[in-house]
Design an enzyme around this catalytic site. Structure first.
Site, PDB file in Angstrom:
ATOM      1  N   MET A 126       1.204   3.056   3.235  1.00 50.49           N
ATOM      2  CA  MET A 126       1.910   2.412   4.343  1.00 50.49           C
ATOM      3  C   MET A 126       3.422   2.543   4.243  1.00 50.49           C
ATOM      4  SD  MET A 126      -0.210   1.347   6.575  1.00 50.49           S
ATOM      5  CE  MET A 126       0.743   0.178   7.538  1.00 50.49           C
ATOM      6  N   TYR A 127       3.901   3.432   3.365  1.00 51.46           N
ATOM      7  CA  TYR A 127       5.347   3.680   3.340  1.00 51.46           C
ATOM      8  C   TYR A 127       5.772   4.162   4.734  1.00 51.46           C
ATOM      9  CZ  TYR A 127       5.037   3.762  -1.811  1.00 51.46           C
ATOM     10  OH  TYR A 127       4.824   3.456  -3.136  1.00 51.46           O
ATOM     11  N   GLY A 128       6.728   3.485   5.314  1.00 52.71           N
ATOM     12  CA  GLY A 128       7.165   3.844   6.659  1.00 52.71           C
ATOM     13  C   GLY A 128       6.612   2.940   7.732  1.00 52.71           C
ATOM     14  N   SER A 148       0.829  -1.206   0.000  1.00 57.23           N
ATOM     15  CA  SER A 148       0.000   0.000   0.000  1.00 57.23           C
ATOM     16  C   SER A 148       0.861   1.252   0.000  1.00 57.23           C
ATOM     17  CB  SER A 148      -0.914   0.009   1.232  1.00 57.23           C
ATOM     18  OG  SER A 148      -1.568   1.261   1.364  1.00 57.23           O
ATOM     19  N   HIS A 153      13.662  21.964  37.397  1.00 60.96           N
ATOM     20  CA  HIS A 153      12.384  22.244  38.050  1.00 60.96           C
ATOM     21  C   HIS A 153      11.653  23.347  37.280  1.00 60.96           C
ATOM     22  CE1 HIS A 153       9.552  23.060  41.332  1.00 60.96           C
ATOM     23  NE2 HIS A 153       9.804  24.346  41.121  1.00 60.96           N
ATOM     24  N   THR A 205       3.428   0.713  10.034  1.00 61.68           N
ATOM     25  CA  THR A 205       2.230   0.913  10.851  1.00 61.68           C
ATOM     26  C   THR A 205       2.341   2.138  11.739  1.00 61.68           C
ATOM     27  OG1 THR A 205       1.652  -1.430  10.864  1.00 61.68           O
ATOM     28  CG2 THR A 205       0.809  -0.094  12.678  1.00 61.68           C
ATOM     29  N   CYS A 206       3.458   2.291  12.418  1.00 57.46           N
ATOM     30  CA  CYS A 206       3.586   3.329  13.446  1.00 57.46           C
ATOM     31  C   CYS A 206       3.280   4.718  12.911  1.00 57.46           C
ATOM     32  CB  CYS A 206       4.979   3.291  14.064  1.00 57.46           C
ATOM     33  SG  CYS A 206       5.246   4.582  15.302  1.00 57.46           S
TER      34      CYS A 206
END
Length: 441
Positions: free
Chosen positions: A38-40, A35, A429, A42-43
């Site tokens: 979907m290059y790269g 697909s 802090h 699932t994340c």
């Protein structure tokens, strides 16, 4: 038939990182992805990046449709970057299509036609896919979405029913509630977050309920049927039949390895009864020079675990052989509800079950200045320590920015450092990490 030194099936984190390194060394690398969206992997496309983008914008009060647009712009940018990361290498090739093994080292790729390729090394990196439970009418309902499709909805559902009170289900429940949906969660398990300590789970349940999320636990789902403009869900609770109407139903009942159609039956690669590819401690399958990376091999389904898979494999290819799955003993995780829950190592419940002696440090988040600055003082810190060695056994942090603080604790555990180092550390802090000064007193 074209031959490559390395073929990687799927564009996930571990595989694409390996592809980049090998191609940059001048080795021929082919990455096959079915697909273009979907290059790269699932994340960045349908997992952690888009979901966290939506979660953050929901917490900010951004309208849902604008949140979707911002998510789309982000993933499109990352998708393009990842494609060129491989395709722009002189010896790197990205091929669109669905791969199927013909033998251990020959693949048939289906796109506009059929192409056969051969690889000296093959890395299976196909990830996982959502599980849809066999509930009558669920799969056929036009109102059902999985965790992927839920992030592409064009409009915010007025009423969303989520099937599954696991970590994915809770992330989406909190997110959609923040956007303004009426969220109802149905789960077959009677106990909420059974793996977590009861005091932590009870706090989360109370806070999510206060957020407006409705839970029905210990129920059985009987049927889903479509109406003109909504779905009707029939379920049984405490022996009584009940119904809920929903604009959308999100099935969040887990994910399974994505091996359908891979043709593994034509190879020496073995799979478990759960469909996980069997690997040894070096991620090698039973087929020579064929590895499995990421979710498809089972285990924790995190992109950072897939990245560590890459390290194990590259270490082999470089001839060092110092890394293996045996080293992966301390892995943190975070659930991005509001505020997030982050854990590492043992819970108090697990330590008791193992009969371990431990010292417990417990501190309510309301006592942390930064949490009050962020106007979200909900939650608690729990840290377990071995009283003899002073080493940390585990931690559960339900608090703002817990996903950052847990990495400090993980580092101390991995480095075999005493808890006193974190207790006595000088922190900036106001920060959430400085809470460790008080938590570990």
């Amino acid at each position: 038939m074209e031959k490559y030194k390395n073929i990687i099936i799927g564009f996930g984190k571990g595989g694409k990182t390996l592809a980049k390194v090998l191609a940059s060394r001048g080795e021929s690398v082919l990455v096959i992805e079915k697909s273009k969206r979907m290059y790269g992997g699932t994340c960045i496309n349908v997992g952690c990046i888009p979901s966290k983008s939506l979660i953050v914008n929901g917490e900010k009060g951004v309208p849902f449709t604008k949140g979707i647009m911002k998510k789309e712009a982000l993933t499109a940018k990352l998708r393009n970057k990842n494609y060129h990361m491989i395709a722009d290498e002189a010896t790197g090739t990205v091929m669109d299509g669905t791969a199927r093994f013909i033998s251990n080292h020959i693949l048939e790729i289906k796109n506009d036609g059929l192409t056969r390729v051969e690889g000296d090394r093959i890395f299976i990196n196909t990830g996982a896919t959502p599980i849809v439970l066999p509930i009558k009418g669920l799969k056929e309902s036009k109102y059902v979405v999985d965790s992927l499709a839920a992030m592409d909805l064009e409009a915010l559902p007025e009423t969303l029913v989520i099937i599954g009170a696991g970590y994915i289900g809770l992330e989406f429940a909190s997110m959609f509630a923040n956007y303004g949906s009426k969220v109802i969660v149905l789960d077959a398990k009677e106990k909420f977050l059974a793996r977590e300590d009861d005091d932590v789970a009870d706090l989360i349940f109370k806070d999510l309920t206060a957020q407006g999320i409705e839970f029905h636990l210990g129920v059985s789902l009987d049927e889903v049927s479509d109406r003109t403009d909504h779905a009707k869900i029939i379920y049984t609770e405490n022996g009584q039949t009940a119904t809920i109407n929903a604009d959308k139903i999100l099935a969040a009942t887990g994910r399974k390895p994505n091996i359908a159609g891979l043709g593994l039956e034509n190879t020496d690669v073995k799979i478990t009864d759960r469909g996980e590819i069997v690997v040894d401690d070096l991620l090698r399958t039973d087929a020579p020079n064929v590895w499995a990376i990421g979710d498809v091999k089972g285990g924790p389904q995190f992109t950072y675990v897939s990245l560590d898979d890459y390290r194990i494999i590259l270490d082999q290819l470089d001839g060092n052989n110092t890394r293996s799955l045996k080293d992966r003993t301390i892995v943190p995780s975070s659930v991005f509800i509001t505020p997030p829950l982050s854990t590492v190592g043992l819970t108090e419940k697990a330590a008791k079950a193992m009969g371990l002696d431990y010292k417990l440090f417990k501190f309510m988040t309301a006592g942390v200045p930064k949490a009050n600055i962020l106007e979200d003082p909900k939650g608690m810190f729990k840290v377990l320590v071995d009283p003899k060695t002073e080493r940390i056994l585990g931690a559960s942090i339900y608090a703002e920015e817990s996903h950052e603080v847990i990495n400090l604790i993980t580092l101390a555990m991995k480095g075999d450092l005493p808890y006193t180092l974190l207790r006595d550390q000088i922190y900036t802090h106001p920060t959430m990490s400085e809470a460790l000064n008080d938590v570990l007193k």
